[in-house]
Each structure stands twice: as C-alpha cells, then as structure tokens.
Scaffold this active site. Structure first.
Site, PDB file in Angstrom:
ATOM      1  N   THR A  57     -19.122   5.928   2.381  1.00 61.52           N
ATOM      2  CA  THR A  57     -19.509   4.584   1.899  1.00 61.52           C
ATOM      3  C   THR A  57     -18.461   3.590   2.387  1.00 61.52           C
ATOM      4  O   THR A  57     -18.592   3.052   3.480  1.00 61.52           O
ATOM      5  CB  THR A  57     -19.656   4.547   0.366  1.00 61.52           C
ATOM      6  OG1 THR A  57     -18.462   5.018  -0.231  1.00 61.52           O
ATOM      7  CG2 THR A  57     -20.844   5.376  -0.077  1.00 61.52           C
ATOM      8  N   LYS A  91     -15.523  12.478   0.797  1.00 55.99           N
ATOM      9  CA  LYS A  91     -15.501  11.016   0.952  1.00 55.99           C
ATOM     10  C   LYS A  91     -14.773  10.442  -0.257  1.00 55.99           C
ATOM     11  O   LYS A  91     -14.708  11.039  -1.323  1.00 55.99           O
ATOM     12  CB  LYS A  91     -16.909  10.438   1.104  1.00 55.99           C
ATOM     13  CG  LYS A  91     -17.909  10.746   0.051  1.00 55.99           C
ATOM     14  CD  LYS A  91     -18.082   9.722  -1.056  1.00 55.99           C
ATOM     15  CE  LYS A  91     -17.967   8.310  -0.562  1.00 55.99           C
ATOM     16  NZ  LYS A  91     -18.060   7.404  -1.762  1.00 55.99           N
ATOM     17  N   THR A 104     -17.743   7.497  -6.550  1.00 56.33           N
ATOM     18  CA  THR A 104     -16.797   7.524  -5.481  1.00 56.33           C
ATOM     19  C   THR A 104     -16.531   8.807  -4.745  1.00 56.33           C
ATOM     20  O   THR A 104     -16.685   8.914  -3.550  1.00 56.33           O
ATOM     21  CB  THR A 104     -15.435   7.087  -6.040  1.00 56.33           C
ATOM     22  OG1 THR A 104     -15.664   5.952  -6.790  1.00 56.33           O
ATOM     23  CG2 THR A 104     -14.448   6.833  -4.972  1.00 56.33           C
ATOM     24  N   GLU A 161      -8.039   2.532  -0.144  1.00 57.21           N
ATOM     25  CA  GLU A 161      -8.288   1.132   0.193  1.00 57.21           C
ATOM     26  C   GLU A 161      -6.986   0.361   0.415  1.00 57.21           C
ATOM     27  O   GLU A 161      -6.165   0.242  -0.494  1.00 57.21           O
ATOM     28  CB  GLU A 161      -9.117   0.478  -0.905  1.00 57.21           C
ATOM     29  CG  GLU A 161     -10.549   0.972  -0.874  1.00 57.21           C
ATOM     30  CD  GLU A 161     -11.371   0.477  -2.030  1.00 57.21           C
ATOM     31  OE1 GLU A 161     -12.585   0.483  -1.917  1.00 57.21           O
ATOM     32  OE2 GLU A 161     -10.771   0.088  -3.045  1.00 57.21           O
ATOM     33  N   ASN A 219     -10.873  -5.343  -3.141  1.00 56.83           N
ATOM     34  CA  ASN A 219     -11.487  -5.175  -4.456  1.00 56.83           C
ATOM     35  C   ASN A 219     -11.668  -6.468  -5.221  1.00 56.83           C
ATOM     36  O   ASN A 219     -12.379  -6.510  -6.225  1.00 56.83           O
ATOM     37  CB  ASN A 219     -10.689  -4.167  -5.281  1.00 56.83           C
ATOM     38  CG  ASN A 219     -10.923  -2.766  -4.792  1.00 56.83           C
ATOM     39  OD1 ASN A 219     -12.042  -2.284  -4.817  1.00 56.83           O
ATOM     40  ND2 ASN A 219      -9.861  -2.123  -4.311  1.00 56.83           N
ATOM     41  N   SER A 254     -21.016 -10.204  -2.589  1.00 58.07           N
ATOM     42  CA  SER A 254     -22.039 -10.637  -1.622  1.00 58.07           C
ATOM     43  C   SER A 254     -21.766 -10.076  -0.238  1.00 58.07           C
ATOM     44  O   SER A 254     -20.651  -9.776   0.121  1.00 58.07           O
ATOM     45  CB  SER A 254     -22.072 -12.143  -1.536  1.00 58.07           C
ATOM     46  OG  SER A 254     -20.831 -12.598  -1.044  1.00 58.07           O
TER      47      SER A 254
END
Lengths: 435, 435
Positions: B177, B203, B214, B301, B430, B435
């Site tokens: 993802t 993942k 997640t 991240e 984060n 959008s």
C-alpha cells in the site's frame, strides 16, 4: 536544520509571542502567609531568572507526587526524604532551573542537601528537621553550579520576595526552561462558607540538551489542611490533571508536583474525616490542577492545537483513562490533528489497541466544536458516517478541539485527557543538535 | 503542505528509489509445491498490482497470528474462523490491497466469506471445509469493490501464477500500500540434514487515508510441519520479530502474520515432540522472520535510520523486551536519532520509565557502530562519560546504528528491537490531508 530548538532552549520570559500572551495573567489573588520570588543566579544566560523561592511564614502541611522514573534525580530523592520526615512542618520550596541535578551520583545528593540546609538556615534556623523541599529542572548529567546558587540564596530571601502579582510571576519565570511562557494561575475558592486562596505555578514540557528533566508544578494555599489529607487530595488531583496530559508521552527524572497548605486564612482544620470540606476542597484543587496542567499542553513543543479527549461510557474510570491516554499518545492521531484531517480511522484504531473492554457495535466518535456549534458525528454505533468534510475543516481550523468517544459498554464511567498535535516544529525542536 | 503523503499512497512498485533498490532481491530460492502471483484488478490506480494469491498444490498446515485490536477487520474474523476449523488443510491465501475491509459490519463479513468461497471453488472444489485464508490491506471504512475482485480471481489463478522469482516478486508487489518497495525474502534452510526452502513476503508500515490497516506478513515453506507445531513456532518467531519492530507504535485492525507448511520437500513430520527438528526449524524461522520484519522498519514512513536496540542483563526476557520497546517508541529518542544527537539522557529516561527492574548504579549505555569499529560508551555504571562528540557524529552519520543497553541486574536476559527515526517527512506524510 533550523535553529528553533536552541532558540527555545532557556528562553527568556521577557519576549512573549502574541500567541501565548493571553495565557499569562496581568493580575491575581494570592494566598496569605507566603512570600515568593526569583532572581538570576547566572546559571541561565542573558540574566534570565533561574532561582525561585516560595516561603511560608508559618510551617505548612506539605505533600508531593514524584516521578516514578527509576533514575530519580537527586532533588527528588532528597525532597522525598524531607517530606517523609516532616510533612507537617515545611517552610520553603526552592527551585533552580538550567540544571536538573540528575544522574549526578553522590555529589548530586550532597549538593541538594546543602541547598536544603542553606535555605533552612536562612528561613527557619530553629527548625529541628529539614523543612525545605528542593527541586531542579534543566540539563541532565551535569552538576549544579553551587558557587552561583549558594551565595544567592540569602540575597533571594532578603531582597526578592513578596506576595504581589509581580513576585508570583517572577517565581513562575524562574522555573522555566524550554517553556515559552510562565505558567501561573490563582483563584479564590469557597469551602463550606470559608474563603481561601490558591496559587499554582508549573513548567513543562520539553526535553533537550541532552534531556530536560521536565515537569514541575506547585500549589500553595492558605487553607488549613492536615498533611495526610493534603497528600491524598494531591494524589487525586494529579491523577485527574497532570497525569492526564500528553505532549510526547515521555516521563522525566525530575517530574514533581508539590503542595503547601499553611492555614493562614484560618478556619477549621480539614482532614479526611471532615468529609464535606475535604471533598469540597479536593474538588476545587482538582479543577485548579486541571487548569494549571492544561497550560503545559498549550506550551507543548511545536504544538498548534489544544485537544481535549473525552471518553465516556467505559466500564471503569481506569478503562476510560487508558483509552483517552492511548488516543492522546498516538503519533498518527496527533499528526492527523496537525493536518486538520477528520481521521476517525486512526482514533478508532487507537481505541482498539488500548486493550480495554469496548462494544464495537455501540462505539461513537465525534468532534465537538469548541465554539458551541453542533457536534460532528464521525462514527455512530460502530458505523462510519458520511462526514461533511467542509464542516470538519471548519471545526479543525479552531485552535481548541474536543474529541468525544463513547465506548458503548453501559458502564457509564468517563475520563478526560488533554493533548496537542505532533508537528514539523516538534521534530525540528527535538531533532536539533544540542549545540 | 507538501504532497509527499499522497504520492506515497498506493505507490507503484515500478519506480523504486535507489535508496531502497538494494533491499529488493534479483533472484531467490523458492519452496516446492507452491504457485503464487498477482494481477491488477483495478482497485489501485495506474494498473498497480492489487490482488495476490498463494496456492499450495497439496493441503498445507497453516498458522496465523492476528491483531489484538478490538476492531478486527472482516478478513481477520473470517480467516481466524477458517483456521480454527481447518488448520491442517489450507490450500490458499488470497490478499487484496487498496481496501482493508475494516469497520464494514455485516457486509464486510459477507464479502470476505464470498472471496474465500470463490477461491475455494477455483482451487479446491472438493474440499469439505473452507480452505482459503483471506487478507485485506488499505483504507478502513470502505467496502470492497467486489465487482473488481471476484471476476478476477479465476483469471489470477489460471493466468498469473508461477513459482519463479518474478511470480514471487509480483505477489509481494500486490500486497503493497504505502510501501515504497516490495518486501520479499527467501532462503534454503537445513534441518537435521534435510534441506527445506522458505519464502516470505510482508508489507508495512504506515496508515493513511483515513487509516491504513497495516502490517501483513506471510511465510511459506515446503517443510513438513504439523499445524499445532507451526502455530507455536509462528507465535515464538513473531514475538521475536514482528512484535519487536516499531515505526510509530500504532497497531491496526488488520495486522496478520500467517504461515503455510505443505511438506512438499519430504522428510519426517515435525511436531512439538520431535524436539531437535522442532527447535532447529523454529530457530531458522525466527531468524527469517527477523529479516523480513526488519524490512518493514527500513521502509518506515519518512525513516532515514535503521536502529537496533539491544538490551542486555535484564531479570527476564519480558523485562528486556519492555525496555527495548520503550526506547524504540520514545518520540524524543527517535527525534534525537534523526538529529544525529548522542543524546544518552533521553535513552536513560526511557529506560527509567519503562517500569522494569534496573540497577541504576550498574547501567551502561553505548553506541555500537555498524561498521565494526570500536563502540562509544555514553554511560558506564550509571555515570555519564565524556563523550567524544566527533566520534559520536561519525557513528550517527551511518544509516544503520546499534544502541546497547546493559541494565546491570545480574539477570543476564536479553532482547532486541528494531526501530527507525522520527522525521519531518513522517509528519508530512501523516499530517497530509487525505485528498
């Protein structure tokens, strides 16, 4: 890397940004029988105030709640011992900022004891027991500059104490480290038709250089409260205030909240047995502690939002508290708040891993606007709602926000927590090199 | 606000940055008796692979460890039920990415069951019990696009499966993802003079939009392991691998690690009673799981650092694990690592509030360089050392870093944890609007 971190470090209270000025009072009502103040001993740069003293004119009941960190700083160990031996007869609290006297071994304990004994010699030379609580906040792993602190204690006592607003404000400034504004609150309270006054100061909530030993808070009242009752009141109040705030979830070596009650306003002694007055003043002190602790969140490093997490309908207070705390500490929730994102998924996730009983088919989550307008439902009975994103954006633009969570257990127990967002500036401040 | 967050969202695996290319293998050794692959069903944009299938040619022993989040996604509930009823006879694992099928109520459960039944109808039409595990990862609170998934399942089975490197790599790509690279590891292992092969995909480790559900991981081996033994091996391995990694400490609604063992390589059945081979393969699978889980941290991240926290000399494994986890999750430690700051104070603080037995006068903290050069002592027997800042900077410039903590209890127990730093990019990713 930006320089914000070092700028924030030991900031002087004299140049307040407009953003925070509204949280610093221009006047106050202060308890009888105390003298307070601060001076610049030279530990902090730029003549910033760094040595504060609170003196009660008569011996006061005292109570304190200390950090549970295994690496307790020397002043925590010493004050804990003083309190154990003399909780009914404390005369002073002395606080230095700029150096935490933590991880300093035998020398650190000797220094903390010397400060206590020196203040005792000045303030209460006839006291048979140590009667001063000492606190330190600032850099970990460095020894106190005793040559700057000790000679200044009598000067501080003789020339810098008072009971007016400026004296109290100076006292609050003297305990600041990375704080961007001094945290001072005062209030007149009414307990069983007797008027008392309570004042409090605190400092928070950042750790730098190499580690700020962080959270200090002091309550001072002229109500007559027996020391055992004061300890149970303080524990109750701290559990619902300073233990319900989160900036980053870290707990330092020096965290201490202490209270003095000298009875200078008169009235009947409050003990655990005087149920009505005990519960009345406990309620007042708890509410006061919440106000004071919330200022620490407002001044959270890099924070742009002040967020109240209200958790309702849990099976117990502990469950509600645990859920509220888990949401408050989630980096994903905190970054979403920074991004003004109505991200109920992250809130739900945090509820789900907080490891308490939840009725997943009866769980509700909503945003409650702090401007009094209608709440925005995000999840009702476990079902995602079609969120009006424009309305969500309006609410999330506000500096203050409330997240309401109902766990649907039928237990009806509730708890609140106060947190801030996780921002680029937080990373800049804390990622900045110490130099 | 930058757009990095949305760029990362559902990134295609085809454009790897050079930084991560070294973690993606160009070849591998794969277990016998499996066919795997993926296709693009159209759920993800840009024809990215989003539907993966692992098929064992004969029924396999299966085991899984699921999220303990109270809000369990539908595929977690369904796979848990399938496994309970048929852990000795699993034929397939099907995984879709792009939608987590979480917080989707009755419809979600119906959809997950329909996927299981459809795959069963294609792969094992004669099986009396459900024999497919299904997993989903992606957005929470949205229903699966069944019109895209169901018609593609037979196409996936008939046209896209294989057992070569590309088939396995595609399978790993199909479960991504916010991952920036596919996570695939394979290895030949030797257990009591028999050669087996093991492959794994995983993942991680990010939650966006509104919440990525997640962490998924799959192990597949051709060793013959009885299902009860496989479950205890998996639990042991996950406790020492996937439960020892931290990106931000959040746990999702979908987290699942599953294992298949089909025995296609022959050899004697491994059970809990065959002590030697059981312990040997448990050791191999644990080590393999650590390698696979570490890739998730590497792809954390915004991460710029990969940090191993080794805690030694605790009273118990649980104590060592708790200290390592607390250090790994501390925002202050993580920002200091980002800032390349030798900030032992924050490490010490985290040790101190992790609430385990520590001998504060015997605690050591040091940085162990990953280039094999001499370690840098920060704290010895609870005493701060004069740190050579230049040497510290050298060590902290490395992408990989080890922090060694010795608790000095005399208990001798140890645990490791793997974490990354907390960076501006983490906040950007984060904090970015959905959008």
């Amino acid at each position: 890397m930006s320089n914000i971190g070092s700028k924030r470090l030991f900031s002087s209270a004299t140049c307040l940004s407009n953003k925070y000025a509204k949280y610093v009072p221009n006047s106050g009502v202060y308890p009888k029988g105390y003298k307070v103040g601060a001076l610049s001993s030279g530990v902090k740069k730029n003549n910033a105030l760094d040595l504060s003293l609170i003196v009660s004119e008569s011996s006061a009941s005292a109570a304190a709640v200390f950090t549970t960190n295994k690496f307790k700083a020397a002043p925590v160990q010493v004050s804990s011992k003083v309190l154990k031996e003399n909780s009914a007869g404390i005369n002073s609290i002395v606080i230095n900022s700029g150096c935490a006297n933590a991880v300093t071994g035998v020398k650190g304990l000797k220094d903390a004891n010397e400060i206590v004994d020196t203040v005792d010699g000045i303030v209460s030379p006839n006291s048979e027991k140590q009667s001063t609580l000492c606190m330190s906040t600032g850099v970990i792993g460095q020894n106190l500059q005793m040559d700057k602190i000790i000679p200044n204690l009598s000067k501080l006592y003789n020339e810098h104490l008072g009971n007016d607003h400026n004296a109290w404000l100076n006292c609050a400034k003297g305990i600041m480290t990375t704080d961007t504004f001094p945290k001072l609150v005062s209030k007149e309270i009414n307990v069983n038709n007797t008027k008392y006054t309570i004042a409090g100061l605190s400092k928070g909530a950042g750790m730098i250089c190499p580690n700020m030993a962080t959270l200090l808070g002091f309550f001072v009242t002229d109500a007559p409260i027996e020391s055992k009752a004061l300890q149970s009141i303080l524990k109750y109040a701290v559990d619902r205030s300073f233990n319900c705030i989160s900036v980053d979830g870290d707990m330092s070596t020096n965290d201490t909240i202490a209270a003095l009650a000298n009875g200078a306003a008169g009235g009947k002694l409050i003990t655990e047995a005087t149920t009505d007055s005990y519960e009345a003043i406990r309620h007042e002190i708890t509410s006061f502690a919440q106000t004071l602790s919330q200022l620490v969140v407002r001044d959270g490093e890099g924070a742009t939002k002040f967020v109240t997490i209200n958790v309702k309908d849990a099976l117990s207070y502990d469950d509600a508290h645990k859920v509220a705390k888990t949401i408050s500490n989630s980096p994903l929730v905190k970054t979403a708040l920074y991004g003004k994102d109505a991200n109920w998924g992250r809130i739900l996730c945090a509820i789900g891993y907080s490891d308490v009983e939840v009725n997943t088919n009866k769980t509700n989550v909503s945003f409650v606007p702090t401007d009094g307008s209608k709440e925005l439902e995000l999840l009702v009975n476990g079902e995602p709602q079609n969120v009006d994103e424009e309305r969500a954006s309006e609410i999330l633009e506000l500096e203050d926000l409330e997240i309401l969570v109902e766990l649907g257990t039928g237990g009806g127990q509730a708890a609140s927590f106060w947190t801030c967002d996780l921002t680029h500036e937080y990373v800049t401040i804390n990622g900045d090199y110490r130099s």
